[in-house]
Design a protein around this motif. Sequence first.
Motif, PDB file in Angstrom:
ATOM      1  N   ASN A  88      63.378  55.720 -44.530  1.00 31.95           N
ATOM      2  CA  ASN A  88      63.959  56.511 -43.443  1.00 31.95           C
ATOM      3  C   ASN A  88      63.832  58.004 -43.709  1.00 31.95           C
ATOM      4  N   LEU A  89      64.097  58.421 -44.943  1.00 32.89           N
ATOM      5  CA  LEU A  89      63.965  59.838 -45.275  1.00 32.89           C
ATOM      6  C   LEU A  89      62.545  60.337 -45.016  1.00 32.89           C
ATOM      7  N   LEU A  90      61.564  59.506 -45.348  1.00 29.70           N
ATOM      8  CA  LEU A  90      60.176  59.904 -45.162  1.00 29.70           C
ATOM      9  C   LEU A  90      59.770  59.886 -43.691  1.00 29.70           C
ATOM     10  N   PHE A  91      59.920  58.741 -43.032  1.00 26.85           N
ATOM     11  CA  PHE A  91      59.405  58.587 -41.671  1.00 26.85           C
ATOM     12  C   PHE A  91      60.216  59.380 -40.645  1.00 26.85           C
ATOM     13  N   ASN A  92      61.539  59.389 -40.765  1.00 31.34           N
ATOM     14  CA  ASN A  92      62.360  60.154 -39.830  1.00 31.34           C
ATOM     15  C   ASN A  92      62.065  61.641 -39.937  1.00 31.34           C
ATOM     16  N   SER A  93      61.857  62.116 -41.177  1.00 32.13           N
ATOM     17  CA  SER A  93      61.551  63.531 -41.374  1.00 32.13           C
ATOM     18  C   SER A  93      60.180  63.876 -40.799  1.00 32.13           C
ATOM     19  N   MET A  94      59.205  63.015 -41.025  1.00 29.82           N
ATOM     20  CA  MET A  94      57.870  63.257 -40.479  1.00 29.82           C
ATOM     21  C   MET A  94      57.902  63.280 -38.955  1.00 29.82           C
ATOM     22  N   ALA A  95      58.591  62.303 -38.353  1.00 31.16           N
ATOM     23  CA  ALA A  95      58.667  62.257 -36.890  1.00 31.16           C
ATOM     24  C   ALA A  95      59.432  63.453 -36.351  1.00 31.16           C
ATOM     25  N   GLY A  96      60.540  63.819 -37.006  1.00 34.12           N
ATOM     26  CA  GLY A  96      61.313  64.974 -36.561  1.00 34.12           C
ATOM     27  C   GLY A  96      60.524  66.261 -36.643  1.00 34.12           C
ATOM     28  N   TYR A  97      59.738  66.427 -37.708  1.00 32.87           N
ATOM     29  CA  TYR A  97      58.927  67.642 -37.856  1.00 32.87           C
ATOM     30  C   TYR A  97      57.822  67.687 -36.803  1.00 32.87           C
ATOM     31  N   ALA A  98      57.210  66.547 -36.536  1.00 35.75           N
ATOM     32  CA  ALA A  98      56.161  66.499 -35.511  1.00 35.75           C
ATOM     33  C   ALA A  98      56.718  66.880 -34.144  1.00 35.75           C
ATOM     34  N   LEU A  99      57.893  66.362 -33.808  1.00 31.14           N
ATOM     35  CA  LEU A  99      58.494  66.665 -32.508  1.00 31.14           C
ATOM     36  C   LEU A  99      58.951  68.117 -32.409  1.00 31.14           C
ATOM     37  N   ALA A 100      59.294  68.707 -33.538  1.00 30.31           N
ATOM     38  CA  ALA A 100      59.797  70.077 -33.527  1.00 30.31           C
ATOM     39  C   ALA A 100      58.691  71.127 -33.603  1.00 30.31           C
ATOM     40  N   ARG A 101      57.569  70.797 -34.277  1.00 27.54           N
ATOM     41  CA  ARG A 101      56.585  71.826 -34.583  1.00 27.54           C
ATOM     42  C   ARG A 101      55.164  71.545 -34.085  1.00 27.54           C
ATOM     43  N   LEU A 102      54.748  70.295 -34.089  1.00 25.55           N
ATOM     44  CA  LEU A 102      53.332  70.009 -33.839  1.00 25.55           C
ATOM     45  C   LEU A 102      53.067  69.790 -32.351  1.00 25.55           C
ATOM     46  N   PRO A 103      52.021  70.432 -31.811  1.00 20.69           N
ATOM     47  CA  PRO A 103      51.635  70.171 -30.411  1.00 20.69           C
ATOM     48  C   PRO A 103      50.754  68.917 -30.325  1.00 20.69           C
ATOM     49  N   PHE A 104      51.116  67.988 -29.476  1.00 15.62           N
ATOM     50  CA  PHE A 104      50.282  66.796 -29.269  1.00 15.62           C
ATOM     51  C   PHE A 104      50.581  66.231 -27.887  1.00 15.62           C
ATOM     52  N   ARG A 105      49.645  65.469 -27.371  1.00 19.40           N
ATOM     53  CA  ARG A 105      49.775  64.915 -26.019  1.00 19.40           C
ATOM     54  C   ARG A 105      50.911  63.897 -25.969  1.00 19.40           C
ATOM     55  N   GLY A 106      51.724  63.993 -24.942  1.00 16.83           N
ATOM     56  CA  GLY A 106      52.836  63.059 -24.766  1.00 16.83           C
ATOM     57  C   GLY A 106      54.055  63.381 -25.608  1.00 16.83           C
ATOM     58  N   LYS A 107      54.145  64.600 -26.103  1.00 14.79           N
ATOM     59  CA  LYS A 107      55.258  64.976 -26.980  1.00 14.79           C
ATOM     60  C   LYS A 107      56.605  64.817 -26.283  1.00 14.79           C
ATOM     61  N   GLN A 108      56.706  65.309 -25.056  1.00 19.32           N
ATOM     62  CA  GLN A 108      57.970  65.205 -24.321  1.00 19.32           C
ATOM     63  C   GLN A 108      58.295  63.750 -24.006  1.00 19.32           C
ATOM     64  N   PHE A 109      57.274  62.955 -23.702  1.00 21.91           N
ATOM     65  CA  PHE A 109      57.508  61.533 -23.418  1.00 21.91           C
ATOM     66  C   PHE A 109      58.130  60.838 -24.618  1.00 21.91           C
ATOM     67  N   TRP A 110      57.548  61.065 -25.809  1.00 23.40           N
ATOM     68  CA  TRP A 110      58.073  60.410 -27.002  1.00 23.40           C
ATOM     69  C   TRP A 110      59.473  60.904 -27.336  1.00 23.40           C
ATOM     70  N   PHE A 111      59.721  62.179 -27.088  1.00 19.93           N
ATOM     71  CA  PHE A 111      61.060  62.708 -27.355  1.00 19.93           C
ATOM     72  C   PHE A 111      62.098  62.057 -26.443  1.00 19.93           C
ATOM     73  N   PHE A 112      61.792  61.957 -25.159  1.00 17.57           N
ATOM     74  CA  PHE A 112      62.734  61.329 -24.232  1.00 17.57           C
ATOM     75  C   PHE A 112      62.852  59.828 -24.480  1.00 17.57           C
ATOM     76  N   LEU A 113      61.788  59.203 -24.968  1.00 20.37           N
ATOM     77  CA  LEU A 113      61.860  57.782 -25.325  1.00 20.37           C
ATOM     78  C   LEU A 113      62.829  57.582 -26.488  1.00 20.37           C
ATOM     79  N   ILE A 114      62.780  58.482 -27.473  1.00 17.54           N
ATOM     80  CA  ILE A 114      63.713  58.404 -28.604  1.00 17.54           C
ATOM     81  C   ILE A 114      65.144  58.604 -28.123  1.00 17.54           C
ATOM     82  N   LEU A 115      65.355  59.547 -27.202  1.00 19.21           N
ATOM     83  CA  LEU A 115      66.690  59.740 -26.635  1.00 19.21           C
ATOM     84  C   LEU A 115      67.157  58.482 -25.903  1.00 19.21           C
ATOM     85  N   ALA A 116      66.235  57.807 -25.217  1.00 14.67           N
ATOM     86  CA  ALA A 116      66.604  56.576 -24.510  1.00 14.67           C
ATOM     87  C   ALA A 116      66.995  55.481 -25.483  1.00 14.67           C
ATOM     88  N   VAL A 117      66.302  55.411 -26.629  1.00 10.00           N
ATOM     89  CA  VAL A 117      66.631  54.400 -27.640  1.00 10.00           C
ATOM     90  C   VAL A 117      68.043  54.595 -28.178  1.00 10.00           C
TER      91      VAL A 117
END
Length: 278
Positions: A88-117
Motif C-alpha cells: 500500500n505504501l508503494l502503490f498508493n504513493s505512486m498513484a497519488g503522485y501520478a494524479l498530483a503531478r503527472l499529465p496523462f490522458r484520462g487523469k480526471q476520469f481516474w481521479f473521479f473513479l477513485i472518489l466514487a470507490v
Amino acid sequence: MNKIFYISCFKVLLYILLTVYGIITVIPFLWAFSASFKPLSEIINGEFNFIPKHFTLDNYKQIFLQEPLFWRWLFNSVIIGVTVTILNLLFNSMAGYALARLPFRGKQFWFFLILAVLVVPAQITLIPTFLILKAIGWLNSYPGMIVPSMVNATFIFMMRQFFINFPRELEEAGQLDGLNTWGIFRYIVLPLAKPALAAQAIFVFMGSWNNFLLPVVILFDPEMFTLPLGLNTFKGQYISYWNYIMAASMVFTLPGLAIYAFFNRYFIRGVTFTGGKG
C-alpha cells in the motif's frame, strides 16, 4: 477580563470532558487486561473487579504452549499485515503522485473513479472478491488475502492531497541534476513524504491486522487463519473461553501499539499535511 475568564472556563470544561472520555475509553482495555489473568469462573460470575482475586498465568500458558495453532495464526497475521502495508505504501504513493503531478490522458476520469470507490462499502465487494479469488484458485491462500488489499482508494486520495502541496522547486532541482520522474519520486519525494507515509502505515496495518470479514469469507483451513479469525474459535455454541480470548486479545493489541509508538512522531504531521487543497 470577562473574555479571558470565559476562555479559561471553556478550557477547563474541555479538559474535564476529554479526561472523562479518556477514562471511559481506557476502562474496557484495563478490564480486559485484568481478565487475562483471571480463571474463567471469575470472569463469568458477573463481578466487575479490576484486581484478580485468583491471579493466574494459565491463560497465557494455554495460548502460547498448549494451543498448537496460535503461533501459526500470529505468523499469518504478521506476514499479511506487513506485506499489505508495504504494498500500500508503494502503490498508493505512486498513484497519488501520478494524479498530483503527472499529465496523462484520462487523469480526471481516474481521479473521479477513485472518489466514487470511496463511497462503496467494503461489504458490497466481498461476494465479487470471493468469486474472483475462487475462479483463479486463490481461496485459502496468502495471495488471496494480500492482493485484494494491496491498494486503497482512501490513501491514494490522501497521498494525492499531500503531493499537491509538495514544493515543485525541489522536483525542478532534481530535474536540473539529471533525475527522471522515477528518480525524483524515489530520491526526493518519498524521503520527504515520511509524515504522510507514517500516517498511512498506521491506518493500513491496523486495518489489515484487525480485518475479520475477508478472512472469514475466503479462509477455511485453520492453519491459514489470522488472529481475529483464530480468536473466534475460542467461542463455542455452549461455552466461550473468555479467559483465553482476553489473554490472546492482549497479545493481539501489542503490534498495533508498537506500530503507533514507532510512527507517532510523524503521525500528527501526516494527518495535518494530507488535507490540503484539491
